[in-house]
Every structure is written in structure tokens, then in C-alpha cells.
Write an enzyme that holds these catalytic residues in place. Structure first.
Site, PDB file in Angstrom:
ATOM      1  N   ASP A 384       0.548  -1.641   0.050  1.00  0.00           N
ATOM      2  CA  ASP A 384       0.082   0.224  -0.153  1.00  0.00           C
ATOM      3  C   ASP A 384       0.928   0.948  -0.331  1.00  0.00           C
ATOM      4  O   ASP A 384       1.932   1.131   0.140  1.00  0.00           O
ATOM      5  CB  ASP A 384      -1.560   0.356   0.946  1.00  0.00           C
ATOM      6  CG  ASP A 384      -0.199  -0.155   2.316  1.00  0.00           C
ATOM      7  OD1 ASP A 384       1.290  -1.018   2.697  1.00  0.00           O
ATOM      8  OD2 ASP A 384      -0.709   0.656   3.443  1.00  0.00           O
ATOM      9  N   GLU A 385       0.222   2.664  -0.276  1.00  0.00           N
ATOM     10  CA  GLU A 385       0.638   3.251  -0.413  1.00  0.00           C
ATOM     11  C   GLU A 385       2.462   3.999  -0.575  1.00  0.00           C
ATOM     12  O   GLU A 385       2.690   4.119  -0.010  1.00  0.00           O
ATOM     13  CB  GLU A 385       0.332   3.751   0.542  1.00  0.00           C
ATOM     14  CG  GLU A 385      -0.922   3.974   1.151  1.00  0.00           C
ATOM     15  CD  GLU A 385      -1.806   4.385   3.007  1.00  0.00           C
ATOM     16  OE1 GLU A 385      -2.162   5.094   3.069  1.00  0.00           O
ATOM     17  OE2 GLU A 385      -0.828   4.040   3.304  1.00  0.00           O
TER      18      GLU A 385
END
Ligand code: TNX
Length: 626
Positions: A384-385
Site C-alpha cells: 500500500d501507499e
């Protein structure tokens, strides 16, 4: 989103002001009749503030109500009105000839002995005969039918799924039957809820220990039912994790996802890269001392969880969320320069060097050691991210990471941003978005990916309940109990049919969470909502029923000193003025239950709130009308 802002006042605690109630449930006005699927429709509804005259009903009615009050709701409940089994000093716990039932029987005995004070000897019927009377019998039987045509088995794993059971209570005794040990264990958790709430006491209580007569047939809807604890933003010691494990087990959850690494701390010792934990684990959000699990600690968690039929899913978050690793080993950083330790709560700034082979040595070594420590099927690699990596660089690194996982023989799990990486057989995406459509996830599912549903605006345990919740964040929205409950994982996300849904998980991120009572306050009652979404099928899954069952259940939390949010959406039982049930966060806390080997387990160590933690008056701690 580019950043998340930490809301809440750090250093505060969800202390006191909990609904006060008797440790017994006799004052509840829930009643039950001999209905099928009775959990869906307990009637009449309990008033939010019962008048004194209505507050007491026959103890027998309260006993019967327990049969229809089970959380998560069973597939089928068939009460036998007026029939009860009374557990006494003579009661024995018996297993059939299969010795595998013995560990569950020992576990049941250790659950029931403290409050009853009864010896409850565990015996084995080697000849396979059923016990005559006055026994709780646990039978492993591969022919046990645990599903109901037309009501269960619509989930991804179908009706033959692990963990189903049947439970029969007659005047003579109790029999739990299951095809597998997980099923017996789940039957034991149900039986526990059929006893009076005082069974949760750690000291001998008067009883009587009556169990309502009837039959429960029960099987889970989804194979994966989980919760996540972020031990990176704030570190939690082993006993704190074991306490959480016990609570997952109560609600038949079967996976504990540990978010072991992030920018703020690396929490698992890796022998081949020792500075990851020693240097990368030395801080946490707001500059606390952090900490990490030795490999022996991690094994303790894994083994304890296994005795509760819970599989640990370890997460090493890659290629972003890696500041702690880069701080420990600057050779992994894109510019080769060590960043400072990070104690804030921003996200998305860190990433591994993509074109450096040392990165892949690191990933191979870390995931190899973790796989060796982890008996479960899944390795979670985050994903993620990673905002600073181009899509091409992201795909380069995560394609290799996925192959490294496959080489360990494990199944890859990643947050749903992993969707564009190449498909590997069996891979699982954990959806944490706040919308009901995601084309990339749908495309990955079309290629065979499965999905764990963790919508941020439904399941995130770090979201505030209301604007005035002091702990937590609100970037995904406010999540009161009904919001957590009122959605269907099988139809929620476009292009993700129920067959592709492996299950549900409720993640608890800990930027604002530092103590066990804070974990519990954010977790309960919402975790039970997610547990019911993962376990129960319609029509048993029903909000009106759920909120009444939660209310009836709360004396168990009071008795076991489990903190919870007294949501105004739930008609909690009336108080008796005995004082807050939840002690201050300064109290000592350990695992809530005995060990599986039968020994009572005192807390291995204790936690206490950091200096400066204060109690507070929280406007959302009092349900309206109380
Ligand atoms: C998003 S959910 C994150 C976490 C934060 C969380 C706070 C996800 C995969 N990433 O890094 O802790 O929000 O709610």
C-alpha cells in the site's frame, strides 16, 4: 489519499463511564419462543431504559434467551422450551475415542472451573459409547452434518467448510459434535455463551449453572475471519497480543494479521539482518521506546493462537512504509543514505531501492525466516501507499516480491494496491477502500485473485465512533456499530462475487492507540459486527437482532473486564449502581484465559498505561437516555 492526519488526543484513555450492569443477565427483557432462526427475531425488543417493574423477569426466561442470543448468530437454533441442563459438581467432560478432542476438552474445563468451582474432570470414552448422564461430551465425527440446506453454505467455502459444529442440550447433558477440532472449539465458544454471564468471572460464583435446552447447528459463511493489530505504530507486548487472541476466539474469528513493520518501527527479529529489529524497532509514534518480538516471542504468539484455532498472518509492508528498515540498513535506501527514525504519522514517503539487488536479498531473507516461523498459509507483503514509486517501478519490485513469497510455498496477501502487479496463483487482495467499485481489483479477481474485505469506512477499528470519540482517526469516516454491521461482504464490491470473497477482516491501526483498554474500546463492539458478517448467513444476520444480542452479551464483557464503547445504538441493560465495570488503564492486564494445557495462566507480564495517561470524561461514553 496522500496523507492521513492523526486525530484524537494522544495520551488519553477510554476509561470508566461504561454502562454499569449486573454480572448476570436476569434483568434483560429479551424473551424467546421455540422459533427457528430465532436469533433473527428475539422479541419483544428490550427497551433502552426499562422501567424498574419490567427490569426483572424469571430467571428461566433469561436462561432460554441465552439460546437465541449467541454471537455470531448460528445457522439454526431450535429451542426446547422448559428443558435445561444444570452443570454441577458431578458433571464430567467426556470425549469420544479420538484423542484430538482432548485438547478442546481440557480448554473447556479450564474455562469453566474458575467461576463454577467444580472439578469437571476430563475423561475419554475409549469404547466410543455416549456418556449416560451429567456430562458435556465432545465428539469428533467426520459424518457430522453442520449445515442447513438453503440457509448456509452460500459463502465462498460452501457448506463443507472447516469449523462447523452441532450442539445438543437435553436435561441429561450436552453433546458437541464436529468434523474437525476447529468445529469442536467453536461449539465450546457457543456453550460458553449459553451459560450465565458469571461464567466469565475468575472467582467462584454461586450459579446455578443452567444451560437452555435445544439444538444448534452452525457453520461459517466465509473461510477467513480476521482482525489485524498494528504493532508498529505502537508496540504491544506478547501478553497483550495473547489477550486479543482470546477475544478473537470468543467470536469464532480464525486469523490474526500482525502488521509487523512500518515507517515507525520494525517489530520482528530477523537473524540475518539483526539491525532491523535492534535499530529499526527502537522507537514508535511520538518517540516511545518501541520494542520488537524475538523469534521465540513470535512463536509463542503463533502457538498460543493455534490452540485457539487462529492462524497468524504476518505482514512485512513493502516497498513503502519502510522507513524503519532504511534507517537500520541505509544500503536499502534509494540514495543509500539512512533516514532518521520516524515517529510521526504521515504515510507514503518511504520506499526501497528498486534497482539494487540487496533489496531482493533483504526481501528473500526476511520472508524466508518469517515463513520458517509461520505455519499458516499466508504471507502478507503490504503493497500500500508507495506514493513515490512510479507504477512501473512498483510493478517491478512487487512482481519479484510475489515470486519470492511463492518460492516459500506460501500464498501472497497484499493490500489491494497490489492488484496491478502480475497475477500469481491463489493470491489474495485485502480491500481497504471506501467505495464500492474498484476496477483494478475487479480485473485482478477476473484473473483469479481472491479478496479479503476490509472496507475502510466499515471495518477500520481505528476510525472514531462519533465526532467526540477521543481516540482514533476519521479519514475513512465515523463508524458506529450499525455502520460496521449493515453491509454484505458478498455483494459489496462491484466485480467481486461472493465466490471470490475469502472473508472479512477488521484492522486496528495504532497511531493513536497505546494501551490494552484502548485497543478494546475501539474493538468492541465493532469486532463482533465483523465477526457476524464473516460467520453468519441471512436471515440470522439481522441488525435488530444483533443489537439486542449485543446488549444481552455485555454483562460478559463487564465480568471479564473487557472495555467497550457503550454505543447509543444498543439497548444496554440497566445499571445497578455498582460502579464502572472497566477498571482504569493502569490496572494490570494479561491474557484473559487459561492455557490450553489446562494450567491457569497468570499474566506473564503486565501492562500499565504510560505516565501521563489520564482518565477523561468522554461525551460519547454515555449512551443517550441513560
Ligand atoms: C491507511 S490501510 C494505511 C495505514 C494507516 C491507516 C490509518 C493501509 C493499507 N494503510 O498505513 O495506518 O490508514 O487509518
Amino acid at each position: 489519499m496522500s496523507t492521513h492526519h492523526t486525530g484524537g488526543n494522544l495520551g488519553t484513555a477510554p476509561n470508566g463511564n461504561h454502562p454499569r450492569s449486573r454480572p448476570e443477565e436476569a434483568e434483560l427483557t429479551m424473551s424467546s419462543g421455540p422459533q427457528e432462526h430465532a436469533p433473527a427475531r428475539p422479541a419483544p425488543p428490550a427497551p433502552r431504559t426499562p422501567e424498574p417493574g419490567r427490569a426483572t423477569v424469571r430467571a428461566g426466561a433469561a436462561t432460554d434467551a441465552r439460546l437465541t442470543g449467541v454471537l455470531p448468530a448460528p445457522t439454526r437454533v431450535r429451542p426446547a422450551p422448559g428443558v435445561r441442563y444444570r452443570l454441577t459438581a458431578e458433571t464430567v467432560i467426556r470425549t469420544g475415542a479420538d484423542p484430538a478432542a482432548g485438547t478442546v476438552a481440557d480448554y473447556l474445563a479450564t474455562l469453566l472451573r474458575p467461576a463454577t468451582g467444580h472439578p469437571l474432570p476430563v475423561t475419554r470414552a475409549d469404547d466410543g459409547t455416549l456418556p449416560p448422564v451429567d456430562a458435556i461430551t465432545l465428539l469428533l465425527d467426520p459424518t457430522t452434518e453442520t449445515s442447513e440446506t438453503g440457509t448456509a453454505g452460500t459463502g465462498s467455502a460452501g457448506s463443507t467448510h472447516e469449523g462447523g459444529y452441532r450442539l445438543d442440550v437435553t436435561g441429561d447433558g450436552i453433546v458437541i459434535r464436529a468434523r474437525d477440532r476447529a468445529g469442536l472449539f467453536h461449539g465450546v465458544q457457543t456453550l460458553r455463551q449459553l451459560l450465565p454471564a458469571a461464567i466469565e468471572s475468575s472467582t467462584v460464583q454461586p450459579g446455578p449453572w443452567e444451560v437452555p435446552g435445544g439444538e444448534i447447528v452452525d457453520t461459517p459463511r466465509f473461510a477467513y475471519r480476521g482482525a489485524m493489530l498494528d504493532v508498529s505504530r505502537h508496540f504491544f507486548e506478547v501478553p497483550d497480543v495473547l489477550r486479543l487472541v482470546d477475544q478473537l476466539a470468543r467470536y469464532k474469528l480464525n486469523h490474526l494479521h500482525l502488521h509487523l513493520t512500518d515507517d515507525q518501527g520494525w517489530r520482528i527479529a530477523i537473524d540475518s539482518w539483526p539491525k532491523l529489529a535492534e535499530v529499526g524497532g527502537a522507537t514508535e509514534v511520538d518517540g516511545g521506546v518501541g520494542g520488537y518480538y524475538t523469534q521465540a516471542d513470535y512463536r509463542t504468539i503463533v502457538e498460543y493462537a493455534a490452540t485457539r484455532h487462529i492462524t497468524v498472518v504476518p505482514e512485512i509492508d513493502l516497498p513503502g512504509h519502510t522507513n524503519a528498515a532504511l534507517h537500520a540498513y541505509p544500503e536499502l535506501a534509494p540514495d543509500g543514505v539512512a533516514p532518521a527514525a520516524y515517529t510521526g504519522t504521515e504515510v507514503g514517503f518511504s520506499y526501497l531501492a528498486v534497482d539494487n539487488e540487496r533489496t531482493y536479498d533483504f526481501v528473500t531473507d526476511v520472508l524466508g525466516e518469517l515463513a520458517a516461523l509461520t505455519p499458516g498459509a499466508y504471507l502478507h507483503v503490504g503493497g500500500d501507499e508507495a506514493f513515490k514509486l512510479s507504477p512501473a517501478d512498483y510493478a517491478t519490485v512487487m512482481n519479484r516480491v510475489q515470486r519470492i513469497v511463492a518460492d516459500t510455498g506460501r500464498t501472497v496477501v497484499g493490500w489491494h494496491q497490489l492488484a496491478p502487479a502480475e497475477h500469481v496463483p491463489g493470491r489474495v487482495l485485502q480491500y481497504w477502500g471506501t467505495t464500492t467499485a474498484d476496477e483494478k481489483v475487479a480485473a485482478a479477481v477476473a484473473q483469479g485473485a481472491r479478496v479479503i474485505m476490509s472496507p475502510g469506512n466499515r471495518t477500520y477499528l481505528d476510525m472514531k465512533y462519533t465526532e467526540s470519540t477521543t481516540l482514533g482517526q476519521d479519514w475513512a469516516g465515523l463508524i458506529e456499530v450499525r455502520t460496521a454491521y449493515d453491509w454484505d461482504p458478498g455483494t459489496y464490491l462491484d466485480g467481486v462475487p461472493e465466490e471470490a470473497v475469502l472473508g472479512v477482516e477488521a484492522p486496528l491501526w495504532t497511531e493513536t492507540i497505546r494501551t490494552v483498554p484502548e485497543i478494546e474500546y475501539m474493538t468492541f463492539p465493532r469486532l463482533v459486527a465483523v465477526a457476524e458478517l464473516g460467520w453468519s448467513t441471512a436471515p440470522a444476520r439481522d441488525w435488530e437482532s444483533f443489537r439486542l444480542r449485543l446488549a444481552a452479551h455485555s454483562p460478559r464483557w463487564d465480568t471479564a473486564s473487557i472495555a467497550y464503547h457503550p454505543s447509543p445504538e444498543v439497548p444496554w441493560p440497566t445499571t445497578t449502581g455498582t460502579g464502572p465495570a472497566v477498571p482504569s488503564p493502569r490496572r494490570e492486564i494479561g491474557p484473559v484465559e487459561p492455557t490450553a494445557d489446562g494450567g491457569a495462566q497468570p499474566p506473564e507480564s503486565s501492562i500499565s498505561a504510560p505516565a501521563g495517561t489520564t482518565s477523561l470524561s468522554r461525551s460519547d461514553n454515555q449512551p443517550s437516555g441513560r
